[in-house]
Design a protein around this motif. Structure first.
Motif, PDB file in Angstrom:
ATOM      1  N   ARG A 106       0.836  -1.208   0.000  1.00 37.49           N
ATOM      2  CA  ARG A 106       0.000   0.000   0.000  1.00 37.49           C
ATOM      3  C   ARG A 106       0.870   1.256   0.000  1.00 37.49           C
ATOM      4  N   PHE A 107       1.984   1.204   0.733  1.00 43.06           N
ATOM      5  CA  PHE A 107       2.912   2.333   0.794  1.00 43.06           C
ATOM      6  C   PHE A 107       3.500   2.621  -0.588  1.00 43.06           C
ATOM      7  N   CYS A 108       3.799   1.572  -1.350  1.00 42.34           N
ATOM      8  CA  CYS A 108       4.394   1.748  -2.685  1.00 42.34           C
ATOM      9  C   CYS A 108       3.345   2.101  -3.738  1.00 42.34           C
ATOM     10  N   GLY A 109       2.162   1.498  -3.633  1.00 43.67           N
ATOM     11  CA  GLY A 109       1.133   1.754  -4.627  1.00 43.67           C
ATOM     12  C   GLY A 109       1.374   0.978  -5.914  1.00 43.67           C
ATOM     13  N   LYS A 110       0.418   1.097  -6.821  1.00 35.58           N
ATOM     14  CA  LYS A 110       0.521   0.396  -8.096  1.00 35.58           C
ATOM     15  C   LYS A 110       1.654   0.981  -8.932  1.00 35.58           C
ATOM     16  N   SER A 111       2.531   0.080  -9.402  1.00 35.77           N
ATOM     17  CA  SER A 111       3.719   0.485 -10.196  1.00 35.77           C
ATOM     18  C   SER A 111       4.560   1.530  -9.469  1.00 35.77           C
ATOM     19  N   ASN A 112       4.574   1.459  -8.124  1.00 35.38           N
ATOM     20  CA  ASN A 112       5.366   2.367  -7.279  1.00 35.38           C
ATOM     21  C   ASN A 112       4.944   3.829  -7.417  1.00 35.38           C
ATOM     22  N   SER A 113       3.701   4.057  -7.833  1.00 41.41           N
ATOM     23  CA  SER A 113       3.244   5.438  -8.021  1.00 41.41           C
ATOM     24  C   SER A 113       3.201   6.194  -6.690  1.00 41.41           C
ATOM     25  N   ASN A 114       2.721   5.532  -5.622  1.00 37.44           N
ATOM     26  CA  ASN A 114       2.681   6.192  -4.319  1.00 37.44           C
ATOM     27  C   ASN A 114       4.080   6.473  -3.797  1.00 37.44           C
ATOM     28  N   LEU A 115       4.978   5.499  -3.980  1.00 42.24           N
ATOM     29  CA  LEU A 115       6.350   5.649  -3.490  1.00 42.24           C
ATOM     30  C   LEU A 115       7.039   6.836  -4.150  1.00 42.24           C
ATOM     31  N   LEU A 116       6.852   6.989  -5.452  1.00 46.86           N
ATOM     32  CA  LEU A 116       7.468   8.125  -6.164  1.00 46.86           C
ATOM     33  C   LEU A 116       6.935   9.445  -5.626  1.00 46.86           C
ATOM     34  N   GLY A 117       5.645   9.486  -5.309  1.00 44.69           N
ATOM     35  CA  GLY A 117       5.064  10.700  -4.737  1.00 44.69           C
ATOM     36  C   GLY A 117       5.634  11.002  -3.361  1.00 44.69           C
ATOM     37  N   HIS A 118       5.821   9.957  -2.529  1.00 41.97           N
ATOM     38  CA  HIS A 118       6.403  10.159  -1.199  1.00 41.97           C
ATOM     39  C   HIS A 118       7.819  10.712  -1.304  1.00 41.97           C
ATOM     40  N   VAL A 119       8.616  10.131  -2.196  1.00 42.02           N
ATOM     41  CA  VAL A 119      10.007  10.575  -2.366  1.00 42.02           C
ATOM     42  C   VAL A 119      10.055  12.025  -2.841  1.00 42.02           C
ATOM     43  N   SER A 120       9.159  12.376  -3.760  1.00 39.54           N
ATOM     44  CA  SER A 120       9.121  13.744  -4.270  1.00 39.54           C
ATOM     45  C   SER A 120       8.825  14.743  -3.156  1.00 39.54           C
ATOM     46  N   ARG A 121       7.863  14.400  -2.267  1.00 40.80           N
ATOM     47  CA  ARG A 121       7.520  15.308  -1.171  1.00 40.80           C
ATOM     48  C   ARG A 121       8.666  15.447  -0.171  1.00 40.80           C
ATOM     49  N   ILE A 122       9.368  14.350   0.096  1.00 43.73           N
ATOM     50  CA  ILE A 122      10.497  14.404   1.026  1.00 43.73           C
ATOM     51  C   ILE A 122      11.622  15.256   0.450  1.00 43.73           C
ATOM     52  N   ARG A 123      11.907  15.080  -0.832  1.00 44.20           N
ATOM     53  CA  ARG A 123      12.962  15.878  -1.480  1.00 44.20           C
ATOM     54  C   ARG A 123      12.619  17.365  -1.447  1.00 44.20           C
ATOM     55  N   LYS A 124      11.351  17.669  -1.663  1.00 45.36           N
ATOM     56  CA  LYS A 124      10.923  19.061  -1.648  1.00 45.36           C
ATOM     57  C   LYS A 124      11.047  19.652  -0.244  1.00 45.36           C
ATOM     58  N   ALA A 125      10.695  18.855   0.775  1.00 43.11           N
ATOM     59  CA  ALA A 125      10.779  19.345   2.156  1.00 43.11           C
ATOM     60  C   ALA A 125      12.215  19.558   2.593  1.00 43.11           C
ATOM     61  N   CYS A 126      13.129  18.704   2.114  1.00 38.51           N
ATOM     62  CA  CYS A 126      14.538  18.782   2.532  1.00 38.51           C
ATOM     63  C   CYS A 126      15.420  19.525   1.531  1.00 38.51           C
ATOM     64  N   LEU A 127      14.845  19.892   0.383  1.00 34.01           N
ATOM     65  CA  LEU A 127      15.599  20.601  -0.663  1.00 34.01           C
ATOM     66  C   LEU A 127      16.828  19.815  -1.097  1.00 34.01           C
ATOM     67  N   ASP A 128      16.651  18.505  -1.292  1.00 28.56           N
ATOM     68  CA  ASP A 128      17.753  17.645  -1.703  1.00 28.56           C
ATOM     69  C   ASP A 128      17.210  16.574  -2.637  1.00 28.56           C
ATOM     70  N   GLU A 129      17.605  16.651  -3.909  1.00 27.86           N
ATOM     71  CA  GLU A 129      17.116  15.722  -4.915  1.00 27.86           C
ATOM     72  C   GLU A 129      17.781  14.352  -4.829  1.00 27.86           C
ATOM     73  N   ARG A 130      18.770  14.207  -3.962  1.00 31.86           N
ATOM     74  CA  ARG A 130      19.467  12.920  -3.860  1.00 31.86           C
ATOM     75  C   ARG A 130      18.767  11.954  -2.914  1.00 31.86           C
ATOM     76  N   ILE A 131      17.834  12.447  -2.096  1.00 25.89           N
ATOM     77  CA  ILE A 131      17.159  11.611  -1.109  1.00 25.89           C
ATOM     78  C   ILE A 131      16.376  10.511  -1.824  1.00 25.89           C
ATOM     79  N   PHE A 132      16.431   9.321  -1.252  1.00 27.14           N
ATOM     80  CA  PHE A 132      15.749   8.192  -1.892  1.00 27.14           C
ATOM     81  C   PHE A 132      15.187   7.260  -0.824  1.00 27.14           C
ATOM     82  N   VAL A 133      14.069   6.617  -1.153  1.00 29.77           N
ATOM     83  CA  VAL A 133      13.442   5.625  -0.277  1.00 29.77           C
ATOM     84  C   VAL A 133      13.351   4.321  -1.061  1.00 29.77           C
ATOM     85  N   GLU A 134      13.954   3.282  -0.526  1.00 29.75           N
ATOM     86  CA  GLU A 134      13.948   1.969  -1.178  1.00 29.75           C
ATOM     87  C   GLU A 134      13.144   0.994  -0.318  1.00 29.75           C
ATOM     88  N   VAL A 135      12.161   0.347  -0.933  1.00 27.27           N
ATOM     89  CA  VAL A 135      11.292  -0.596  -0.224  1.00 27.27           C
ATOM     90  C   VAL A 135      11.586  -2.010  -0.711  1.00 27.27           C
TER      91      VAL A 135
END
Length: 372
Positions: free
Chosen positions: A149-178
């Motif tokens: 559920r956290f990842c979503g279909k085709s990792n669509s949710n996961l990509l959205g989570h990573v995008s929000r974290i990068r925006k909050a931290c101002l760092d495009e290198r941040i990544f979440v691997e499930v």
């Protein structure tokens, strides 16, 4: 290593040819025997290539970050450093090879402290570079369903989570691997951003946990011979709509001599007012093809409790729309006046996010009926 050996031979030949100096045997380099000459050689290489310093980013997919440009580049696959399966934190390289991808070639590992000993000092801030290095944090203890559920279909949710974290931290290198199979989540972030990234991921996981607690899954009990296989709903989000205790009816049949004159909304409001607003379900009886006894039948109303149904029956004979209502208890779906061999508790249940018409029957001791 062959290129390194050729370079050594070339230097020895130059010393002998130009300066008449023959390199002593005890100066010869042995890769299997560390010596003080190795450290000195690394210092010489670093001093001559001080602009070609790179730091391991902390994540294999990003590789090394070139200090001068901030560019992320991988070690060349032929590099001997890859044999050790642990990439050194800091390296100095001879060339940047551009083919289909860009690679660092002629690479040597250097000590972090030696960067401070460079004269003149390097043009980049060593301390700030070290702070930028990505750290790894592993989160465990989640179920497979929650991680999916956290990842979503085709990792669509996961990509959205990573995008929000990068925006909050101002760092495009941040990544979440499930890793669903290993039941873990790995976070990659700089040390000063790790708490923020962890908090954001934890918030999403907690939200998904709450959703799972109020949802259900639909499973086939067995494959029946008919067109539709029997289904069952599983999940902790079920709510009891009403109970039928033993032979106490929850439903009443409503009759009226002129059902065409009845305003359905007004009739329901009449029952709501006189039964404390506890209507659970309404079934409107169809008028086509009725037998004579059912021509005056308007429909059936189900209540949340036997007491509410009892109050509805007491309305029998009340005037409504110019004629008297006839209200009778509906026959129990479990067999009317049939004598049961066990105390019956019939519960209508449903899940708020997936409506169901199913019901469950609990067999229990007679003394436990009211508790159930």
């Amino acid at each position: 290593m062959r290129r390194c050996q050729d370079t050594v031979f070339e230097l020895e030949s130059f010393l002998e040819r130009e300066h008449g100096f023959i390199v002593p045997s005890y100066w010869r380099w042995d890769p299997h025997t560390p010596s003080v000459h190795d450290k000195n050689m690394k210092k010489v290489i670093l001093a001559s290539l001080s602009e070609n310093v790179a730091m391991f980013s902390g994540r294999n997919q990003l590789g090394y970050e070139v200090a001068q440009t901030g560019q992320h580049v991988q070690l060349h696959p032929s590099s001997s450093l890859l044999v050790f399966a642990q990439k050194p934190s800091w390296v100095v390289f001879g060339d940047l090879l551009s083919v289909s991808n860009e690679y660092l070639v002629c690479v040597s590992a250097v000590e972090f402290q030696s960067l401070y000993d460079l004269q003149p000092p390097p043009s980049f801030d060593v301390s700030k570079m070290e702070e930028r290095k990505l750290q790894t944090k592993t989160l465990t203890g989640f179920g497979t369903i929650l991680l999916k559920r956290f990842c979503g279909k085709s990792n669509s949710n996961l990509l959205g989570h990573v995008s929000r974290i990068r925006k909050a931290c101002l760092d495009e290198r941040i990544f979440v691997e499930v890793k669903v199979d290993e039941n873990l989540i790995q976070l990659y972030a700089a040390s000063h951003d790790m708490n923020t990234a962890t908090m954001l991921v934890s918030d999403v996981l907690e939200y998904e946990k709450k959703r799972l607690r109020t949802e259900c899954m639909e499973k086939i009990l067995y494959h029946g011979s008919g067109s539709a296989s029997p289904m069952a709903l599983f999940g902790s989000g079920a709510e009891i709509k009403h109970l039928e205790l033993e032979k106490h009816s929850l439903s009443v049949d409503v009759y009226h001599s002129n059902i065409n004159a009845i305003d359905d909304k007004e009739l329901l409001m009449f029952f709501e007012k006189n039964t404390s607003g506890s209507i659970c379900a309404v079934y409107k009886f169809q008028g086509m093809g009725k037998d004579p006894p059912d021509r005056e039948k308007w429909g059936k109303i189900t209540f949340l409790s036997p007491d509410a149904a009892k109050r509805a029956v007491e309305l029998d004979g009340d005037e409504f729309c110019g004629s008297n209502l006839k209200i009778l208890p509906s026959q129990s779906a479990m067999g009317g006046d049939k004598t049961f061999l066990f105390p019956e508790v019939k519960a209508r249940i449903f899940w708020p996010r997936r409506l169901s018409r199913g019901f469950g029957i609990v067999i229990c001791d007679k003394n436990d009926v009211n508790i159930e």
